[in-house]
Motif scaffolding. Structure first.
Motif, PDB file in Angstrom:
ATOM      1  N   UNK A  22      40.537  39.100  54.003  1.00 48.11           N
ATOM      2  CA  UNK A  22      41.847  39.297  53.370  1.00 48.11           C
ATOM      3  C   UNK A  22      42.938  38.515  54.100  1.00 48.11           C
ATOM      4  N   UNK A  23      42.866  38.509  55.432  1.00 46.76           N
ATOM      5  CA  UNK A  23      43.842  37.745  56.216  1.00 46.76           C
ATOM      6  C   UNK A  23      43.766  36.265  55.854  1.00 46.76           C
ATOM      7  N   UNK A  24      42.531  35.762  55.662  1.00 43.16           N
ATOM      8  CA  UNK A  24      42.362  34.361  55.277  1.00 43.16           C
ATOM      9  C   UNK A  24      43.077  34.094  53.953  1.00 43.16           C
ATOM     10  N   UNK A  25      42.856  34.975  52.986  1.00 45.09           N
ATOM     11  CA  UNK A  25      43.482  34.802  51.668  1.00 45.09           C
ATOM     12  C   UNK A  25      45.011  34.847  51.788  1.00 45.09           C
TER      13      UNK A  25
ATOM     14  N   UNK B 122      45.746  27.654  40.887  1.00 42.93           N
ATOM     15  CA  UNK B 122      44.606  28.469  41.306  1.00 42.93           C
ATOM     16  C   UNK B 122      45.057  29.917  41.412  1.00 42.93           C
ATOM     17  N   UNK B 123      44.100  30.815  41.302  1.00 43.81           N
ATOM     18  CA  UNK B 123      44.404  32.238  41.376  1.00 43.81           C
ATOM     19  C   UNK B 123      43.648  32.843  42.553  1.00 43.81           C
ATOM     20  N   UNK B 124      44.377  33.584  43.393  1.00 43.34           N
ATOM     21  CA  UNK B 124      43.759  34.242  44.536  1.00 43.34           C
ATOM     22  C   UNK B 124      43.630  35.728  44.230  1.00 43.34           C
ATOM     23  N   UNK B 125      42.464  36.291  44.478  1.00 41.12           N
ATOM     24  CA  UNK B 125      42.244  37.719  44.241  1.00 41.12           C
ATOM     25  C   UNK B 125      41.917  38.395  45.565  1.00 41.12           C
ATOM     26  N   UNK B 126      42.696  39.414  45.921  1.00 34.37           N
ATOM     27  CA  UNK B 126      42.435  40.140  47.165  1.00 34.37           C
ATOM     28  C   UNK B 126      41.829  41.510  46.847  1.00 34.37           C
ATOM     29  N   UNK B 127      40.518  41.571  46.867  1.00 30.19           N
ATOM     30  CA  UNK B 127      39.789  42.804  46.532  1.00 30.19           C
ATOM     31  C   UNK B 127      40.365  43.490  45.286  1.00 30.19           C
ATOM     32  N   UNK B 128      40.331  42.812  44.153  1.00 32.98           N
ATOM     33  CA  UNK B 128      41.039  43.313  42.969  1.00 32.98           C
ATOM     34  C   UNK B 128      40.489  44.615  42.389  1.00 32.98           C
ATOM     35  N   UNK B 129      39.284  44.992  42.757  1.00 32.58           N
ATOM     36  CA  UNK B 129      38.739  46.218  42.162  1.00 32.58           C
ATOM     37  C   UNK B 129      38.534  47.342  43.174  1.00 32.58           C
TER      38      UNK B 129
ATOM     39  N   UNK C 175      40.610  27.811  38.470  1.00 30.79           N
ATOM     40  CA  UNK C 175      40.212  27.773  39.876  1.00 30.79           C
ATOM     41  C   UNK C 175      40.486  29.138  40.492  1.00 30.79           C
ATOM     42  N   UNK C 176      39.440  29.751  41.053  1.00 32.12           N
ATOM     43  CA  UNK C 176      39.614  31.108  41.575  1.00 32.12           C
ATOM     44  C   UNK C 176      39.044  31.251  42.972  1.00 32.12           C
ATOM     45  N   UNK C 177      39.800  31.939  43.825  1.00 39.27           N
ATOM     46  CA  UNK C 177      39.329  32.283  45.164  1.00 39.27           C
ATOM     47  C   UNK C 177      39.381  33.801  45.257  1.00 39.27           C
ATOM     48  N   UNK C 178      38.204  34.424  45.378  1.00 37.33           N
ATOM     49  CA  UNK C 178      38.112  35.874  45.207  1.00 37.33           C
ATOM     50  C   UNK C 178      37.531  36.541  46.456  1.00 37.33           C
ATOM     51  N   UNK C 179      38.314  37.407  47.084  1.00 40.45           N
ATOM     52  CA  UNK C 179      37.778  38.257  48.145  1.00 40.45           C
ATOM     53  C   UNK C 179      37.260  39.513  47.459  1.00 40.45           C
ATOM     54  N   UNK C 180      35.992  39.824  47.645  1.00 42.67           N
ATOM     55  CA  UNK C 180      35.453  40.946  46.872  1.00 42.67           C
ATOM     56  C   UNK C 180      34.321  41.679  47.585  1.00 42.67           C
TER      57      UNK C 180
END
Lengths: 251, 247
Positions: free
Chosen positions: B45-48, B161-168, B192-197
């Motif tokens: 998450x910190x990276x995002x 681009x879209x960044x997702x930080x643990x969206x769920x 373009x998506x970067x997803x933390x999940x």
């Protein structure tokens, strides 16, 4: 029955004085609260500007100096009685410039800066209590600090601090009575005038007491209605463009 | 070879003496879906948050279309407007209704007219299935609905681009599906998506590339088949074993 006779007599004789006193009291309380609210909003915003790593050093030290000055202002005006501030400011200005201040003007000035000091803390508390996520979401779509404040944070803060602001208003209606020490013709001063003539203190101030209560009670009711209006509706309408049911079935 | 949209080089981040990210190198190409997986506290998450400067990196470079954005911090807001962000806690603006949540950024940041902004907002709200709720306040809709509005809000800015930080992660289990379906649909449109999940199923199905992080470093990176079926690193194997075998 002597009490009631005197109450009626004084009320009849001094009604114009009492009414003009009540008018002056409301004038002082309303303008003082409004100006104080603006002062509190501005100082509260300045005092919550975050000092970040990528700020220029000039900006950083300017912010620190301004913050220090604002803290001194708040501490002094919260830490001394308004009645004493009134004496110091009114006679201080007269002594320094040789020209006495207009009494009503001096009254508004004193109530405003006094309320400003309290409101500043209320606003600061309001801003701190807004979830960090609101700031981050605004930053993430590219809003500046000012835009974030103006469109996202402050509308929420103002709604949240409205009860506390109403409180300040009611306090101001009552506390402007201390301005009688610099002979501002507000409600308490009107009471003193009426009482002094016939040496009927209890009767005169009984009337004053009733008027004060009517004023504060009316104001709290009005504020409550205003607050409820601001809350907005708790239901929402779905936006659908579907055909009515019987048309869809085709009968 | 094409230039990556986001290219991160030797990125470091410390909070005091605590080194959270250590020499991170990775990139996201245009149209790519990259998932970052790893246990809590691994720094993903910190990276995002470093990527869109919600956290200021302690060192390294973030190249956005080839330009190092850490060189010139004055353009932070313009850069952020180009990257959408979807948060774990949704963070919808509480004072605005669903439509205005998607409009305010377009009008204030992109300087679009209100009519134009509303048209764009409605188009994306329709895409996430929330068009009927335009007049609702955030407090009046469910978590899954909030997250779909948050996605529409980010899309309304038409980001690169879209960044997702643990969206769920903050959703009830029954609401996870509706959000993942929207994300899956977006991935197919070439966003373009970067997803933390923590959703391994999503990473496996949708990602073009999966990055596994542990203790502030990227341990392993590759196509989902490699990461999930044939992980090269012992720590990756260990993590997947723990995550996938719940009982």
């Amino acid at each position: 029955m002597e009490f009631f006779t005197w109450v009626v007599k004084l009320a009849k004789l001094y009604m114009p004085t009492f009414l003009s006193g009540a008018g002056t009291t409301m004038l002082l309380a309303i303008t003082g609260t409004v100006i104080g609210f603006v002062i509190g909003l501005l100082t509260g915003i300045v005092r919550t500007i975050p000092i970040t790593e990528n700020m220029s050093s000039g900006k950083k030290s300017l912010l620190k100096v301004v913050n220090r000055i604002l803290t001194i202002y708040i501490e002094i005006f919260r830490g001394t009685p308004m009645i004493v501030q009134a004496m110091v400011i009114f006679y201080g200005v007269a002594a320094a410039t040789g020209v006495p201040l207009n009494r009503i003007g001096a009254g508004i000035l004193i109530v405003s800066i006094n309320t400003g000091a309290y409101m500043s803390e209320i606003v600061r508390g309001g801003i701190i209590s807004i979830d960090k996520g609101q700031f981050e979401a605004a930053q993430a779509i590219g809003m500046s600090h000012w835009q974030t404040m103006r469109f996202i944070v402050l509308p929420q803060v103002i709604r949240n601090i409205l009860p506390a602001t109403g409180n300040e208003f009611v306090i101001n209606i009552k506390d402007t009575s201390v301005l009688n020490v610099i002979s501002v013709g507000e409600l308490f001063f009107a009471g003193k005038t009426a009482a002094g003539t016939y040496f009927r203190y209890f009767e005169a101030f009984f009337i004053i007491c009733v008027i004060y209560f009517v004023l504060t009670f009316a104001v709290t009711r009005i504020l409550r209605v205003f607050e409820r209006k601001l809350e907005g509706s708790d239901v929402y309408q779905l936006e659908t463009k579907e055909e009515p049911l019987d048309a869809a079935t085709g009968n | 070879m094409q230039q990556p949209v986001i290219d991160i080089r030797h990125l470091n981040k410390s909070f005091g003496t605590n080194e959270v990210l250590k020499d991170i190198n990775f990139h996201v190409n245009k149209g790519e879906v990259v998932c970052i997986i790893g246990s809590s506290g691994s720094g993903k998450s910190t990276l995002l948050r470093c990527v869109n400067l919600l956290e200021t990196p302690s060192g390294g470079e973030i190249l956005y279309n080839g330009k190092n954005i850490l060189d010139d911090m004055h353009d932070t807001t313009a850069y952020r407007a180009k990257l959408g962000m979807v948060f774990q806690q949704f963070n919808l603006f509480n004072n605005l209704n669903v439509l205005d949540n998607c409009v305010v950024g377009q009008v204030q940041v992109l300087k679009k007219s209100k009519e134009e902004a509303e048209k764009t907002a409605l188009q994306y709200l329709d895409e996430v299935g929330m068009k009927a709720f335009v007049k609702a306040k955030p407090s009046q809709i469910s978590g899954g609905q909030k997250q779909r509005v948050a996605i529409a809000r980010a899309l309304s800015m038409e980001p690169d681009a879209l960044l997702f930080d643990e969206p769920t992660s903050a959703l009830d289990p029954e609401m996870v599906g509706e959000v993942l379906r929207v994300m899956n649909m977006l991935a197919k449109t070439g966003l373009t998506m970067l997803v933390v999940t923590h959703e391994m199923g999503f990473a496996k199905e949708v990602a073009d590339r999966v990055v596994f992080m542990d203790k502030g470093v990227i341990v392993e990176e590759g196509p989902p088949e490699q990461i999930f079926n044939n992980p090269q690193n012992e720590r990756t194997r260990e993590f997947l074993k723990r995550t996938l075998e719940k009982f």
